[in-house]
Design a protein around this motif. Structure first.
Motif, mmCIF file in Angstrom:
data_model
loop_
_atom_site.group_PDB
_atom_site.id
_atom_site.type_symbol
_atom_site.label_atom_id
_atom_site.label_comp_id
_atom_site.label_asym_id
_atom_site.label_seq_id
_atom_site.Cartn_x
_atom_site.Cartn_y
_atom_site.Cartn_z
ATOM 1 N N PHE A 181 4.202 -42.200 -45.354
ATOM 2 C CA PHE A 181 3.994 -41.252 -44.136
ATOM 3 C C PHE A 181 2.746 -40.416 -44.304
ATOM 4 N N SER A 182 2.038 -40.270 -43.410
ATOM 5 C CA SER A 182 0.544 -39.577 -43.193
ATOM 6 C C SER A 182 0.564 -38.622 -42.445
ATOM 7 N N ALA A 183 0.782 -37.324 -42.796
ATOM 8 C CA ALA A 183 0.626 -36.199 -41.923
ATOM 9 C C ALA A 183 -0.711 -36.154 -40.985
ATOM 10 N N GLU A 184 -1.705 -36.644 -41.748
ATOM 11 C CA GLU A 184 -2.885 -36.617 -41.077
ATOM 12 C C GLU A 184 -2.811 -37.560 -39.721
ATOM 13 N N GLN A 233 -3.073 -36.769 -35.533
ATOM 14 C CA GLN A 233 -4.212 -37.459 -35.004
ATOM 15 C C GLN A 233 -3.569 -38.096 -33.935
ATOM 16 N N ALA A 234 -2.607 -38.699 -33.913
ATOM 17 C CA ALA A 234 -1.894 -39.520 -32.993
ATOM 18 C C ALA A 234 -1.364 -38.465 -32.022
ATOM 19 N N ILE A 245 4.701 -39.295 -27.995
ATOM 20 C CA ILE A 245 5.154 -38.124 -28.573
ATOM 21 C C ILE A 245 6.540 -38.233 -28.965
ATOM 22 N N ILE A 246 7.457 -38.890 -28.192
ATOM 23 C CA ILE A 246 8.853 -39.113 -28.722
ATOM 24 C C ILE A 246 9.025 -40.076 -29.923
ATOM 25 N N GLN A 288 5.049 -30.563 -41.867
ATOM 26 C CA GLN A 288 3.770 -30.851 -42.596
ATOM 27 C C GLN A 288 2.852 -31.420 -41.549
ATOM 28 N N VAL A 289 3.313 -32.060 -40.610
ATOM 29 C CA VAL A 289 2.275 -32.516 -39.345
ATOM 30 C C VAL A 289 2.022 -31.131 -38.604
#
Length: 304
Positions: free
Chosen positions: A1-4, A8-9, A24-25, A38-39
Motif C-alpha cells: 500500500f502506497s498512500a502517495e 495521486q490516483a 474513486i470507488i 493516511q491517504v
C-alpha cells in the motif's frame, strides 16, 4: 500500500473535465479506514488540497455521503451522525437508539470525548435538550457507556432480576419502566442472557414480547434494540438494513450509516444473518433497491 500512489490516483480521477467515479470507488473500497486516513494526510502534503473538500465538490447526493463517510474516522463518523440526529431537522430517534444501544463502552467513551471536542457541549446535554421523559433517561444511561462488561453470572441474581422485570411489567397494572432500564442498561451481557431465559420461565413469554406489550414509541424501540444487540448484534443490524430497504422508498440515512460503520467490523456476520433471516442476500437486496454509483459503492462495501 502506497498512500502517495493512491493520493495521486484520486487527484487524477477528479482533475480536469468530468470525474472518474469508478476509479474513486475502486481506490477507496480496497483500502481500510486507517489507510484512508493516511491517504487523506498524504493528499494534503503532496497536492496541497483537502481531499474531502475535493470529493464533496466533485460528487453529490447519497454517493457523496457514502464516500465522505468512508473517509471519516470511525468514532468521528458516529459523532457526526449523533449530532445530525439531534440537531438536524427534527430528531432522528432511530439513529440515536442504533448507535447508543450497539456500541461498546470503549466506543461510547471515545464518542463522548470527541463529541465534546467537536461541538463544545456534551452528548448528554444535547440528548437532554432534544428528547424527553423515560426515553431520554434510557439514552442518558446508554450514553454513560457504563454497562458491566464482565462475564460473571450470578444465578440467584439472574432469577431475581427476571422476577423484578416480571413484577415491573406483566404482573402489575401499568409499567415500572425504571426497573426495566436499571436492569437492561447496566448488567453484563452473559448475565442478561440468563435473565432472559429465566424470564421466559416465569412470564411464559419472551422479554421482547413483554416490552412490546408494556411500552410504546421510542422507549419501546430503545429497549428492544438493547435486547436485540445483547442477543445477536449482527442480526440487529441485518434487521436495520432490511427495514431501511423494504417497502416503498429507502431510508438512506440508516442504509448508509450501517453499511459504512459496520463494513470493517461485522459485515460478514451481518450478511450471514441477513440471508438466514430473509432468505435473500444483502447484496441482492441492495442491488434491487439502489442505483448508479451509490449502488456500486454499497455493493463493494457489502462484498460477496
Amino acid at each position: 500500500f502506497s498512500a502517495e500512489q493512491e493520493a495521486q490516483a484520486l487527484r487524477k480521477a477528479m482533475k480536469g473535465f468530468g470525474t472518474d467515479e469508478d476509479a474513486i470507488i475502486e481506490i477507496l473500497t480496497k483500502l481500510n479506514v486507517s489507510q484512508r486516513q493516511q491517504v487523506l494526510i498524504t493528499y494534503k502534503s503532496s497536492i496541497g488540497r483537502d481531499l474531502i473538500d475535493d470529493l464533496k465538490s466533485e460528487l453529490s447526493g447519497n454517493f457523496e455521503r457514502v464516500i465522505v463517510g468512508m473517509m471519516t474516522p470511525t468514532t468521528m463518523y458516529d459523532v457526526h451522525e449523533l449530532r445530525r440526529a439531534l440537531k438536524g431537522a427534527g430528531t432522528d430517534e432511530g439513529c440515536l437508539i442504533e448507535i447508543l444501544a450497539s456500541r461498546t463502552n470503549e466506543e461510547i467513551r471515545r464518542i463522548n470525548e470527541n463529541y465534546k471536542l467537536q461541538y463544545g457541549r456534551t452528548l448528554e446535554e444535547d440528548i437532554v435538550s432534544d428528547t424527553s421523559s423515560m426515553f431520554r433517561r434510557v439514552l442518558v444511561s446508554l450514553a454513560t457507556g457504563n454497562r458491566d462488561e464482565g462475564m460473571y453470572v450470578d444465578d440467584a441474581l439472574a432469577q431475581q432480576d427476571a422476577q423484578c422485570l416480571y413484577e415491573a411489567g406483566e404482573k402489575k397494572w401499568g409499567t415500572d419502566e425504571v426497573q426495566f432500564m436499571a436492569i437492561l442498561c447496566t448488567r453484563n451481557r452473559c448475565h442478561l442472557l440468563r435473565v432472559f431465559d429465566a424470564y421466559r420461565g416465569i412470564a411464559d413469554k419472551d422479554i421482547t414480547d413483554s416490552i412490546k406489550s408494556e411500552m410504546s414509541g421510542d422507549l419501546e424501540d430503545a429497549l428492544l434494540a438493547v435486547v436485540k444487540c445483547l442477543r445477536n448484534k449482527p442480526a440487529y443490524f441485518a434487521e436495520r438494513l432490511y427495514k431501511s430497504m423494504k417497502g416503498l422508498g429507502t431510508d438512506d440515512n440508516t442504509l448508509i450509516r450501517v453499511m459504512v460503520s459496520r463494513s470493517e467490523i461485522d459485515m460478514l456476520d451481518i450478511r450471514r444473518e441477513f440471508l438466514t433471516m430473509y432468505g435473500k442476500s444483502l447484496y441482492s437486496f441492495i442491488k434491487g433497491d439502489c442505483s448508479g454509483d451509490y449502488r456500486k459503492v454499497l455493493l463493494r462495501l457489502c462484498g460477496g
